[in-house]
Enzyme design. Structure first.
Site, PDB file in Angstrom:
ATOM      1  CB  ALA A   1     103.428  15.425  53.851  1.00 54.41           C
TER       2      ALA A   1
ATOM      3  CD  GLU B   1      99.145   5.569  42.309  1.00 55.81           C
ATOM      4  OE1 GLU B   1      98.789   6.508  41.560  1.00 55.81           O
ATOM      5  OE2 GLU B   1      98.999   4.381  42.010  1.00 55.81           O
ATOM      6  CG  LEU B   2     105.659   8.439  41.323  1.00 56.33           C
ATOM      7  CD1 LEU B   2     106.928   8.065  40.608  1.00 56.33           C
ATOM      8  CD2 LEU B   2     105.890   8.591  42.804  1.00 56.33           C
TER       9      LEU B   2
ATOM     10  CB  CYS C   1      98.843  14.215  41.236  1.00 59.63           C
ATOM     11  SG  CYS C   1      97.293  13.551  41.854  1.00 59.63           S
TER      12      CYS C   1
END
Ligand code: NAD
Length: 464
Positions: free
Chosen positions: A177, A250-251, A284
């Site tokens: 990122a 993968e959220l 998450c």
């Protein structure tokens, strides 16, 4: 005149590569830039993918033992650099140092684990008739993998892809990122320094949409392994799926904690506090909704308020997180819910928020907050709690607290999440899969299934 910032180039084909464009890396606590990373161009993506393709045939042909030993050397090198890498996470993401050190330590364990898994990759031979005839069924590395990762666990989520992919015999191009590229880049650098051959692990820092598109559409990429938001997952799937690339997504999650009426409330509060506010809610696996029997609601809240008063959070990593935090709390207030805490503290810091009286239609119980907000929602019957746990379209991590383990396990089985933790808050182990169900993703990471996600199977049928 501003000071010259240290620059960190791309890693392509085992070498550090400078670029025409550079991007600042900022400390979210101060807002000041302290380093720069290279901004990869589509041409750099092409070079990294070609280097990976050039390396993959030899790498996947190494014996499992050889591969395991190479990954074990990488794991030991990472152990030696763990302190430095944790400092980078702390600086670029704002994660408290202790949490950053834990992330790197757990990440090292994952690399050690997959070094062992590489050695345990067996083929099978199913004899049929004599003279060596039969069926060989053998695992083969899927090929070149693009790993696109988020900023909130910048090391763990690179390692969860890199380690099993290497074990399976794949080469990996990592795209960290842009908010937190340094620690992820350092992991790739250590992989190269540990003796993995050129092209096996590359790292392309830079603009998410630009580098992401070049990777996900590149004909030399066989699999895209993505962790991040659903919004970006849909864009990436739109590029990768028509090109028939393997894909794992993968959220985010919307973690329910179901407190059963025989639960130890100290444990339940501990789980809610630890998982509601870890990494300032930017996890998450966060607990976002605590479902508590109506008769225990006040006792739970009393203990929760005592504990939440001791919570001190690091800065929010992004401005958009700060804005979302304010917006979600304003929306809850406007719809009649009660908000305790949650105020701005300056320096990108906010106080942890406790919300009561929120139900469906209030944004923070419908969509992933990704900020430090815990909603406490009372229930009448256990079935109602399970229905609420499964109501939003997420299914990553759920939690259950209860004394009678048989009942707690029944509830866990009824919760539609890839992971459910009972009576505690430690979620991840290297040897069990971590999967997003429903709107939380496709595929899984870690465990044996997380290794097989990077494998294609070949049947060699020997007839004569
Ligand atoms: P994000 O989706 O904005 O970014 C993820 C990655 O995609 C980054 O590398 C980014 O640069 C890149 N990207 C951004 N826009 C892109 C585009 N248009 N095309 C291609 N690539 C693009 O996510 P984020 O804000 O970094 O991370 C937060 C999300 O990740 C949360 O929803 C969180 O729950 C989720 N998450 C999931 C897991 C899990 O294991 N399931 C773990 C951690 C975080």
């Amino acid at each position: 005149m501003s000071a010259v910032l240290p620059r960190h180039g791309l890693i392509i084909d085992g070498a550090e590569v400078a670029t025409a464009e550079w991007m600042d890396v900022t400390d979210p606590g101060t807002g000041a830039a302290f380093a720069q990373v290279a901004a990869a161009s589509p041409g750099d993506v092409d070079r990294a993918v070609h280097a990976a393709r050039a390396a993959v045939a030899a790498w996947r042909a190494t014996s499992p033992v050889e591969r395991g030993q190479a990954i074990a050397r990488f794991a030991r090198a990472l152990d030696a650099e763990a302190g430095r890498i944790a400092e980078l996470i702390h600086r670029e993401e704002g994660k408290p140092l202790g949490e950053a050190q834990a992330e790197v330590a757990r990440g090292c364990e994952v690399v050690h684990h997959f070094a062992g898994e590489a050695e345990r990759l067996w083929s099978a031979f199913l004899p049929a008739g004599g003279g060596g005839r039969g069926s060989e069924v053998r695992p083969d590395g899927i090929g070149v993998v693009a790993a696109i990762t988020p900023w909130n666990f910048p090391v763990a989520l690179v390692i969860w892809k890199l380690a099993p992919a290497l074990a399976a015999g794949c080469c990996v191009v990592v795209k960290p990122a842009q908010e937190a590229p340094l620690a992820a880049r350092a992991v790739c650098e250590v992989a190269n320094q540990s003796g993995l051959g050129p092209g096996i692990v590359s790292c392309l820092t830079g603009d998410g949409p630009l580098v992401g598109e070049a990777l996900a559409t590149h004909p030399g990429v066989d699999k895209v392994a993505f962790t991040g938001s659903r919004r970006v997952a849909e864009i990436i799937a739109g590029w990768a799926s028509p090109r028939l690339k393997a894909l794992s997504l993968e959220l985010g999650g919307h973690g329910p904690l179901v407190v059963i009426d025989d639960a130890d409330l100290e444990i339940a509060v501990d789980v809610a506090i630890s998982q509601g506010y870890a990494n300032a809610g930017q996890a998450c696996y966060s607990v976002n909704r605590v479902l508590v029997p109506r008769a225990l609601e006040q006792a739970f809240l009393e203990k929760f308020r005592t504990r939440v008063a001791e919570v001190a959070l690091g800065p929010m990593a992004t401005d958009r997180g700060l804005v979302r935090h304010r917006d979600l709390l304003a929306d809850a207030r406007a719809k009649g819910a009660t908000v305790e805490g949650g105020e701005d503290l300056g320096g990108a810091r906010v106080a942890p928020a406790l919300v009561t009286g929120a139900g469906p239609g209030v944004r923070l119980v419908d969509e992933e907050p990704f900020t430090p907000i815990v909603a406490v929602m009372p229930y009448a019957a256990l079935d109602d709690a399970i229905a609420e746990a499964n109501r939003p379209d997420y299914g990553l991590v759920g939690y259950v607290c209860g004394h009678d383990l048989r009942r707690a396990i029944d509830v866990a089985h009824a919760i539609e999440c890839g992971t459910v933790v009972i009576n505690g808050w430690r979620v991840v182990v290297p040897y069990a899969p971590y999967a997003g169900w429903r709107g939380s993703g496709i595929g899984c990471e870690l465990g044996r299934p997380g290794l097989e996600a990077f494998i294609r199977w070949q049947h060699v049928r020997v007839l004569a």
